[in-house]
Each structure stands twice: as structure tokens, then as C-alpha cells.
Design a protein around this motif. Structure first.
Motif, PDB file in Angstrom:
ATOM      1  N   PRO A  94      58.837   8.923  11.617  1.00  0.00           N
ATOM      2  CA  PRO A  94      58.885   9.795  12.797  1.00  0.00           C
ATOM      3  C   PRO A  94      58.209  11.134  12.509  1.00  0.00           C
ATOM      4  O   PRO A  94      58.234  11.622  11.383  1.00  0.00           O
ATOM      5  CB  PRO A  94      60.388   9.993  13.030  1.00  0.00           C
ATOM      6  CG  PRO A  94      61.050   8.882  12.285  1.00  0.00           C
ATOM      7  CD  PRO A  94      60.147   8.538  11.137  1.00  0.00           C
ATOM      8  N   LYS A  95      57.578  11.679  13.490  1.00  0.00           N
ATOM      9  CA  LYS A  95      56.886  12.974  13.381  1.00  0.00           C
ATOM     10  C   LYS A  95      55.753  12.937  12.346  1.00  0.00           C
ATOM     11  O   LYS A  95      55.498  13.917  11.653  1.00  0.00           O
ATOM     12  CB  LYS A  95      57.870  14.100  13.055  1.00  0.00           C
ATOM     13  CG  LYS A  95      58.943  14.281  14.095  1.00  0.00           C
ATOM     14  CD  LYS A  95      59.896  15.372  13.698  1.00  0.00           C
ATOM     15  CE  LYS A  95      61.032  15.451  14.695  1.00  0.00           C
ATOM     16  NZ  LYS A  95      62.077  16.371  14.274  1.00  0.00           N
ATOM     17  N   PHE A  96      55.095  11.784  12.241  1.00  0.00           N
ATOM     18  CA  PHE A  96      53.942  11.676  11.349  1.00  0.00           C
ATOM     19  C   PHE A  96      52.877  12.654  11.852  1.00  0.00           C
ATOM     20  O   PHE A  96      52.680  12.786  13.063  1.00  0.00           O
ATOM     21  CB  PHE A  96      53.387  10.243  11.376  1.00  0.00           C
ATOM     22  CG  PHE A  96      52.303   9.989  10.385  1.00  0.00           C
ATOM     23  CD1 PHE A  96      52.610   9.703   9.069  1.00  0.00           C
ATOM     24  CD2 PHE A  96      50.970  10.038  10.766  1.00  0.00           C
ATOM     25  CE1 PHE A  96      51.607   9.461   8.137  1.00  0.00           C
ATOM     26  CE2 PHE A  96      49.962   9.801   9.851  1.00  0.00           C
ATOM     27  CZ  PHE A  96      50.278   9.513   8.524  1.00  0.00           C
ATOM     28  N   PRO A  97      52.191  13.360  10.955  1.00  0.00           N
ATOM     29  CA  PRO A  97      51.213  14.368  11.403  1.00  0.00           C
ATOM     30  C   PRO A  97      50.076  13.771  12.233  1.00  0.00           C
ATOM     31  O   PRO A  97      49.340  12.904  11.773  1.00  0.00           O
ATOM     32  CB  PRO A  97      50.670  14.945  10.096  1.00  0.00           C
ATOM     33  CG  PRO A  97      51.682  14.608   9.067  1.00  0.00           C
ATOM     34  CD  PRO A  97      52.328  13.341   9.505  1.00  0.00           C
ATOM     35  N   ARG A  98      49.977  14.253  13.447  1.00  0.00           N
ATOM     36  CA  ARG A  98      48.920  13.805  14.355  1.00  0.00           C
ATOM     37  C   ARG A  98      47.540  14.094  13.755  1.00  0.00           C
ATOM     38  O   ARG A  98      46.597  13.342  13.949  1.00  0.00           O
ATOM     39  CB  ARG A  98      49.096  14.526  15.692  1.00  0.00           C
ATOM     40  CG  ARG A  98      48.059  14.214  16.722  1.00  0.00           C
ATOM     41  CD  ARG A  98      48.308  15.034  18.001  1.00  0.00           C
ATOM     42  NE  ARG A  98      47.232  14.881  18.931  1.00  0.00           N
ATOM     43  CZ  ARG A  98      47.159  13.934  19.839  1.00  0.00           C
ATOM     44  NH1 ARG A  98      48.131  13.046  19.942  1.00  0.00           N
ATOM     45  NH2 ARG A  98      46.132  13.855  20.652  1.00  0.00           N
ATOM     46  N   SER A  99      47.437  15.181  13.002  1.00  0.00           N
ATOM     47  CA  SER A  99      46.146  15.591  12.434  1.00  0.00           C
ATOM     48  C   SER A  99      45.561  14.524  11.510  1.00  0.00           C
ATOM     49  O   SER A  99      44.340  14.357  11.449  1.00  0.00           O
ATOM     50  CB  SER A  99      46.289  16.911  11.672  1.00  0.00           C
ATOM     51  OG  SER A  99      47.223  16.767  10.616  1.00  0.00           O
ATOM     52  N   ILE A 100      46.411  13.783  10.825  1.00  0.00           N
ATOM     53  CA  ILE A 100      45.911  12.734   9.927  1.00  0.00           C
ATOM     54  C   ILE A 100      45.278  11.606  10.731  1.00  0.00           C
ATOM     55  O   ILE A 100      44.199  11.114  10.395  1.00  0.00           O
ATOM     56  CB  ILE A 100      47.040  12.206   9.020  1.00  0.00           C
ATOM     57  CG1 ILE A 100      47.482  13.309   8.064  1.00  0.00           C
ATOM     58  CG2 ILE A 100      46.595  10.968   8.244  1.00  0.00           C
ATOM     59  CD1 ILE A 100      48.675  12.952   7.206  1.00  0.00           C
ATOM     60  N   VAL A 101      45.923  11.206  11.820  1.00  0.00           N
ATOM     61  CA  VAL A 101      45.372  10.145  12.661  1.00  0.00           C
ATOM     62  C   VAL A 101      44.084  10.621  13.330  1.00  0.00           C
ATOM     63  O   VAL A 101      43.107   9.872  13.415  1.00  0.00           O
ATOM     64  CB  VAL A 101      46.405   9.665  13.708  1.00  0.00           C
ATOM     65  CG1 VAL A 101      45.801   8.638  14.644  1.00  0.00           C
ATOM     66  CG2 VAL A 101      47.635   9.096  13.012  1.00  0.00           C
ATOM     67  N   MET A 102      44.057  11.885  13.752  1.00  0.00           N
ATOM     68  CA  MET A 102      42.848  12.424  14.383  1.00  0.00           C
ATOM     69  C   MET A 102      41.686  12.482  13.381  1.00  0.00           C
ATOM     70  O   MET A 102      40.553  12.143  13.713  1.00  0.00           O
ATOM     71  CB  MET A 102      43.115  13.823  14.958  1.00  0.00           C
ATOM     72  CG  MET A 102      44.116  13.863  16.087  1.00  0.00           C
ATOM     73  SD  MET A 102      43.538  13.103  17.614  1.00  0.00           S
ATOM     74  CE  MET A 102      44.182  11.479  17.524  1.00  0.00           C
ATOM     75  N   GLU A 103      41.977  12.898  12.166  1.00  0.00           N
ATOM     76  CA  GLU A 103      40.947  12.941  11.133  1.00  0.00           C
ATOM     77  C   GLU A 103      40.440  11.539  10.826  1.00  0.00           C
ATOM     78  O   GLU A 103      39.240  11.325  10.644  1.00  0.00           O
ATOM     79  CB  GLU A 103      41.503  13.591   9.864  1.00  0.00           C
ATOM     80  CG  GLU A 103      40.452  13.849   8.816  1.00  0.00           C
ATOM     81  CD  GLU A 103      40.994  14.607   7.613  1.00  0.00           C
ATOM     82  OE1 GLU A 103      40.297  14.616   6.594  1.00  0.00           O
ATOM     83  OE2 GLU A 103      42.089  15.177   7.688  1.00  0.00           O
ATOM     84  N   ALA A 104      41.349  10.574  10.789  1.00  0.00           N
ATOM     85  CA  ALA A 104      40.958   9.179  10.544  1.00  0.00           C
ATOM     86  C   ALA A 104      40.077   8.677  11.683  1.00  0.00           C
ATOM     87  O   ALA A 104      39.069   8.005  11.441  1.00  0.00           O
ATOM     88  CB  ALA A 104      42.196   8.301  10.404  1.00  0.00           C
ATOM     89  N   ALA A 105      40.428   9.036  12.914  1.00  0.00           N
ATOM     90  CA  ALA A 105      39.649   8.593  14.073  1.00  0.00           C
ATOM     91  C   ALA A 105      38.223   9.150  14.039  1.00  0.00           C
ATOM     92  O   ALA A 105      37.281   8.494  14.463  1.00  0.00           O
ATOM     93  CB  ALA A 105      40.348   8.996  15.366  1.00  0.00           C
ATOM     94  N   LEU A 106      38.075  10.361  13.502  1.00  0.00           N
ATOM     95  CA  LEU A 106      36.737  10.945  13.389  1.00  0.00           C
ATOM     96  C   LEU A 106      35.891  10.244  12.335  1.00  0.00           C
ATOM     97  O   LEU A 106      34.670  10.358  12.338  1.00  0.00           O
ATOM     98  CB  LEU A 106      36.839  12.439  13.048  1.00  0.00           C
ATOM     99  CG  LEU A 106      37.415  13.337  14.130  1.00  0.00           C
ATOM    100  CD1 LEU A 106      37.641  14.747  13.586  1.00  0.00           C
ATOM    101  CD2 LEU A 106      36.509  13.364  15.352  1.00  0.00           C
ATOM    102  N   SER A 107      36.539   9.510  11.446  1.00  0.00           N
ATOM    103  CA  SER A 107      35.845   8.865  10.335  1.00  0.00           C
ATOM    104  C   SER A 107      35.404   7.433  10.624  1.00  0.00           C
ATOM    105  O   SER A 107      34.685   6.851   9.830  1.00  0.00           O
ATOM    106  CB  SER A 107      36.741   8.846   9.096  1.00  0.00           C
ATOM    107  OG  SER A 107      37.116  10.143   8.746  1.00  0.00           O
ATOM    108  N   VAL A 108      35.869   6.857  11.715  1.00  0.00           N
ATOM    109  CA  VAL A 108      35.501   5.469  12.034  1.00  0.00           C
ATOM    110  C   VAL A 108      34.741   5.421  13.353  1.00  0.00           C
ATOM    111  O   VAL A 108      34.819   6.342  14.169  1.00  0.00           O
ATOM    112  CB  VAL A 108      36.740   4.537  12.080  1.00  0.00           C
ATOM    113  CG1 VAL A 108      37.405   4.447  10.731  1.00  0.00           C
ATOM    114  CG2 VAL A 108      37.729   4.988  13.125  1.00  0.00           C
ATOM    115  N   ASP A 109      34.017   4.335  13.544  1.00  0.00           N
ATOM    116  CA  ASP A 109      33.215   4.174  14.754  1.00  0.00           C
ATOM    117  C   ASP A 109      34.101   3.870  15.955  1.00  0.00           C
ATOM    118  O   ASP A 109      35.049   3.089  15.871  1.00  0.00           O
ATOM    119  CB  ASP A 109      32.210   3.029  14.578  1.00  0.00           C
ATOM    120  CG  ASP A 109      31.177   3.324  13.512  1.00  0.00           C
ATOM    121  OD1 ASP A 109      30.855   4.514  13.317  1.00  0.00           O
ATOM    122  OD2 ASP A 109      30.699   2.373  12.874  1.00  0.00           O
TER     123      ASP A 109
END
Length: 177
Positions: A94-109
């Protein structure tokens, strides 16, 4: 560094003592046995705060293990939005950092143009990488922020270019087998 630090047991022993202090069990040995069985299963991170996962490498590896287990039902072609990936991961943490998912999304097509979607397995793998190597990535980021490091890299590139122009190539290192 002693054995407890090298094996990360000091962290778990402190956690167990805190748990025993709160629970005040009649049988500490049974509590300790159950605690370490849970740790060994790698499911101990489920429902924990992200800060707990970052406390030691074993917890980070356990997060990767649990996310991989949850991901088994997805095929190579399944897609997901970054918002849905965050919800999916929050079922573990719970409350996993959104920033990590956003950074991951910027790294994939991206797949699709209206609502960006990503291949689930690619996005999950990048999230896992960012969690596992967070400290290392921060060190690299700090290194490249340092101006003297940038000067070193620039001079290294210049030297490499000069060696490339030189008629006698540098000997190549052979990988050990």
C-alpha cells in the motif's frame, strides 16, 4: 561489518524483538519460528510500507519475488496503464511510490496513443529494477550531477576518440571463461 550485518540478520532480529515487544508472546520460540518461516517465504513484505522494503536487500528481492508471482497470469502481449500498474502493485505494498511507476513508464515504449498503455511484463520488470537498484541509481545520478565528474567523462571521451584515430589500436581485454 560483522556476520549479522553481512547477512542482514541484524535488521530481522531487531524487527523480531520489536514484534515480540508489541505482541508479548507466551512462547517466544514459536513466535520466532513463525516469523522466520514468513521471512523465508518472501511474503513478509505483503502489506508493508515501502520504507520497510527499502530497509534491506532481502526485502527488495522479496518484493521482486512477490511481484513476479502476481505477474504469472499475464502473457507477453498483455498491456496495462501506469495507473493500473500502481493499483496492481499497491495490492502488495500500500502507498507504493507513484514516482517509481511513472519513472518506469518513461523507460518503456508506449502502446496506443489515446491512453498510454505499456506491455505489462516490461513495465513490471523496470519497476523491479528501480526498486532493486535504487541506491546504486542514486549514486550514479549524484555522480553525473558533479561537474568534475562530467569533466572527467569529457576528457575520457576525448582520449577515447584520440585512441580511435591512432593507427595502433588498444589491446582488447578478453573475457575470462
Amino acid at each position: 561489518m560483522d556476520f549479522l550485518d553481512i547477512t542482514e540478520m541484524r535488521f530481522f532480529m531487531k524487527d523480531l524483538i520489536a514484534l515480540a515487544g508489541n505482541a508479548k508472546p507466551d512462547d517466544f520460540a514459536t513466535l520466532a519460528n513463525q516469523y522466520f518461516l514468513n521471512i523465508r517465504s518472501r511474503h513478509h513484505i505483503i502489506g508493508s510500507e515501502y520504507a520497510y522494503i527499502c530497509e534491506c536487500n532481502y526485502n527488495k528481492k522479496s518484493f521482486v519475488y512477490c511481484l513476479t508471482e502476481l505477474s504469472n497470469g499475464f502473457t507477453e502481449s498483455d498491456t496495462i496503464t501506469s495507473a493500473d500498474m500502481l493499483i496492481f502493485i499497491e495490492s502488495l505494498v500500500p502507498k507504493f511510490p507513484r514516482s517509481i511507476v511513472m519513472e518506469a513508464a518513461l523507460s518503456v515504449d508506449q502502446i496506443g496513443s489515446s491512453t498510454p498503455r505499456y506491455l505489462f511484463r516490461e513495465l513490471a520488470t523496470v519497476v523491479q529494477f528501480l526498486v532493486l537498484y535504487d541506491e546504486w541509481l542514486k549514486l550514479i545520478n549524484d555522480f553525473f550531477k558533479d561537474e568534475s565528474a562530467m569533466n572527467f567523462i569529457s576528457s575520457h571521451r576525448l582520449r577515447s576518440k584520440l585512441e580511435e584515430i591512432d593507427s595502433t589500436p588498444m589491446p582488447m581485454c578478453r573475457p575470462s571463461i
